[in-house]
Design a protein around this motif. Structure first.
Motif, PDB file in Angstrom:
ATOM      1  N   TYR A  59      -3.013  -1.193   8.661  1.00 57.23           N
ATOM      2  CA  TYR A  59      -2.321  -2.243   9.399  1.00 57.23           C
ATOM      3  C   TYR A  59      -1.869  -1.717  10.762  1.00 57.23           C
ATOM      4  O   TYR A  59      -1.712  -0.505  10.962  1.00 57.23           O
ATOM      5  CB  TYR A  59      -1.108  -2.737   8.606  1.00 57.23           C
ATOM      6  CG  TYR A  59      -1.492  -3.463   7.339  1.00 57.23           C
ATOM      7  CD1 TYR A  59      -1.614  -4.844   7.321  1.00 57.23           C
ATOM      8  CD2 TYR A  59      -1.744  -2.760   6.158  1.00 57.23           C
ATOM      9  CE1 TYR A  59      -1.976  -5.518   6.162  1.00 57.23           C
ATOM     10  CE2 TYR A  59      -2.113  -3.419   4.997  1.00 57.23           C
ATOM     11  CZ  TYR A  59      -2.223  -4.798   5.007  1.00 57.23           C
ATOM     12  OH  TYR A  59      -2.592  -5.460   3.858  1.00 57.23           O
TER      13      TYR A  59
ATOM     14  N   GLU B 150       1.094  -2.515  12.207  1.00 55.59           N
ATOM     15  CA  GLU B 150       2.526  -2.245  12.162  1.00 55.59           C
ATOM     16  C   GLU B 150       2.983  -2.124  10.711  1.00 55.59           C
ATOM     17  O   GLU B 150       2.405  -2.763   9.821  1.00 55.59           O
ATOM     18  CB  GLU B 150       3.327  -3.359  12.847  1.00 55.59           C
ATOM     19  CG  GLU B 150       2.997  -3.557  14.318  1.00 55.59           C
ATOM     20  CD  GLU B 150       3.438  -2.380  15.175  1.00 55.59           C
ATOM     21  OE1 GLU B 150       4.333  -1.639  14.724  1.00 55.59           O
ATOM     22  OE2 GLU B 150       2.889  -2.218  16.280  1.00 55.59           O
TER      23      GLU B 150
ATOM     24  N   ASP C 173       5.406  -3.402   9.053  1.00 54.14           N
ATOM     25  CA  ASP C 173       5.860  -4.636   8.409  1.00 54.14           C
ATOM     26  C   ASP C 173       4.759  -5.673   8.234  1.00 54.14           C
ATOM     27  O   ASP C 173       4.988  -6.725   7.627  1.00 54.14           O
ATOM     28  CB  ASP C 173       7.005  -5.265   9.204  1.00 54.14           C
ATOM     29  CG  ASP C 173       8.267  -4.419   9.165  1.00 54.14           C
ATOM     30  OD1 ASP C 173       8.402  -3.620   8.207  1.00 54.14           O
ATOM     31  OD2 ASP C 173       9.099  -4.544  10.077  1.00 54.14           O
ATOM     32  N   ASP C 174       3.576  -5.412   8.749  1.00 54.16           N
ATOM     33  CA  ASP C 174       2.512  -6.418   8.700  1.00 54.16           C
ATOM     34  C   ASP C 174       2.141  -6.805   7.278  1.00 54.16           C
ATOM     35  O   ASP C 174       1.854  -7.969   6.992  1.00 54.16           O
ATOM     36  CB  ASP C 174       1.267  -5.905   9.423  1.00 54.16           C
ATOM     37  CG  ASP C 174       1.417  -5.997  10.941  1.00 54.16           C
ATOM     38  OD1 ASP C 174       2.456  -6.521  11.392  1.00 54.16           O
ATOM     39  OD2 ASP C 174       0.514  -5.532  11.656  1.00 54.16           O
TER      40      ASP C 174
ATOM     41  N   ARG D  82       4.637  -9.239   5.996  1.00 54.41           N
ATOM     42  CA  ARG D  82       4.667 -10.508   6.730  1.00 54.41           C
ATOM     43  C   ARG D  82       3.378 -11.302   6.567  1.00 54.41           C
ATOM     44  O   ARG D  82       3.246 -12.397   7.126  1.00 54.41           O
ATOM     45  CB  ARG D  82       4.905 -10.238   8.223  1.00 54.41           C
ATOM     46  CG  ARG D  82       6.284  -9.647   8.524  1.00 54.41           C
ATOM     47  CD  ARG D  82       6.508  -9.561  10.029  1.00 54.41           C
ATOM     48  NE  ARG D  82       5.590  -8.599  10.648  1.00 54.41           N
ATOM     49  CZ  ARG D  82       5.164  -8.693  11.897  1.00 54.41           C
ATOM     50  NH1 ARG D  82       5.530  -9.716  12.652  1.00 54.41           N
ATOM     51  NH2 ARG D  82       4.344  -7.781  12.395  1.00 54.41           N
TER      52      ARG D  82
ATOM     53  N   VAL E 272       0.398 -10.387   7.639  1.00 51.48           N
ATOM     54  CA  VAL E 272      -0.534 -10.160   8.742  1.00 51.48           C
ATOM     55  C   VAL E 272      -1.768  -9.430   8.218  1.00 51.48           C
ATOM     56  O   VAL E 272      -1.658  -8.486   7.425  1.00 51.48           O
ATOM     57  CB  VAL E 272       0.131  -9.349   9.868  1.00 51.48           C
ATOM     58  CG1 VAL E 272      -0.850  -9.065  10.995  1.00 51.48           C
ATOM     59  CG2 VAL E 272       1.358 -10.088  10.387  1.00 51.48           C
TER      60      VAL E 272
ATOM     61  N   CYS F 206      -6.028  -4.375  10.151  1.00 53.27           N
ATOM     62  CA  CYS F 206      -6.911  -4.168  11.304  1.00 53.27           C
ATOM     63  C   CYS F 206      -7.985  -3.133  11.015  1.00 53.27           C
ATOM     64  O   CYS F 206      -8.814  -2.839  11.878  1.00 53.27           O
ATOM     65  CB  CYS F 206      -6.099  -3.758  12.524  1.00 53.27           C
ATOM     66  SG  CYS F 206      -5.191  -2.202  12.331  1.00 53.27           S
TER      67      CYS F 206
END
Length: 255
Positions: free
Chosen positions: A31, A33, A35-36, A39, A41, A44
């Motif tokens: 990820y 970040e 916190d992704d 959340r 998200v 990546c």
């Protein structure tokens, strides 16, 4: 021992003598970040690893490859080391199943995640583990009825947390332990396979940011010098804690 859970049959715990090739690989979602993941998200990147073992199942190194947006596939022993040594890197990397990694990869690339043989071709920079003769830990004498006694340690980095601990007890591979004499031992389990007897302990190391499973293997008469059951069990125990978010660091043999 009351705290021990006796697992006598393969079928009762989903014991597999020969894991599928893709199951031998470890998959991770990467990820942007920390916190992704909470959340919702999308990741990546996707990382794939495989432990390289000596004939006695101690770790010789870790092969890895990572796909990331803008870079495609790349291989780096430095990434493997930082994942285990740096809590900031671990905060953006989450262990995943093959299916979860394949789903993320398809969203990122609109193509299928390569199968295990193709992924192994991407491994180009091995994170080596130092090799040494096994250290004798525990009694040197082999108990009557067995031809060898071995002790292994599977070392993990990360924080297990209360949720992870609770899920471990539900899996039947570990029984909780509350022993004032051994406060760092939090769980025990055992298994008999053919003529072999295995027992293990879950230990907290340091301040809870490192963990280990210490496995004692009593090997009975067997035509194999390195019984397949031992290698399969070490793989299964390593996967057990990885599934709870810990990062396997190495597999050491002490005797």
């Amino acid at each position: 021992m009351d705290a021990e859970v006796r697992l006598r049959t393969r079928g009762s715990v989903g014991y597999e003598a020969d894991p599928a090739p893709d199951c031998e690989l470890d998959y991770y979602l990467v990820y942007a970040e920390p916190d992704d993941v909470w959340r919702g998200v999308a990741p990546c990147g996707v990382a794939v690893e495989e432990f390289v073992l000596h004939e006695d199942f101690a770790a010789a190194g870790v092969d890895s490859a990572v796909w990331s947006a803008g870079e495609g596939w790349w291989s780096s022993a430095g990434f493997s080391r930082s994942l285990r040594a740096d809590a900031r890197v671990r905060s953006v990397v989450r262990p995943a199943s093959r299916s979860a990694a394949a789903e993320a990869y398809r969203r990122l690339t609109d193509t299928d995640l390569p199968l295990a043989p193709q992924l192994r071709e991407l491994f180009a920079d091995r994170d080596l583990r130092p090799g040494s003769a096994p250290l004798r830990l525990g009694p040197a004498q082999v108990p009557t009825g067995f031809f060898d006694r071995r002790v292994y340690r599977i070392l993990f980095a990360g924080d297990l947390g209360e949720h992870g601990m609770a899920d471990l007890w539900c899996r039947e591979w570990l029984q909780p332990v509350d022993d004032p004499a051994e406060p760092r031992v939090l769980g025990r389990g055992s298994l008999a396979v053919q003529t072999h007897e295995f027992s293990w302990e879950l230990r907290r190391i340091g301040f809870g940011m490192a963990w280990s499973i210490d496995l004692t293997a009593l090997l009975g008469s067997d035509s194999e010098s390195e019984p397949a059951a031992l290698g399969t069990l070490l793989h299964r125990l390593r996967r057990l804690l990885r599934d709870q978010g810990l990062i396997p660091v190495t597999v050491e043999r002490f005797s």
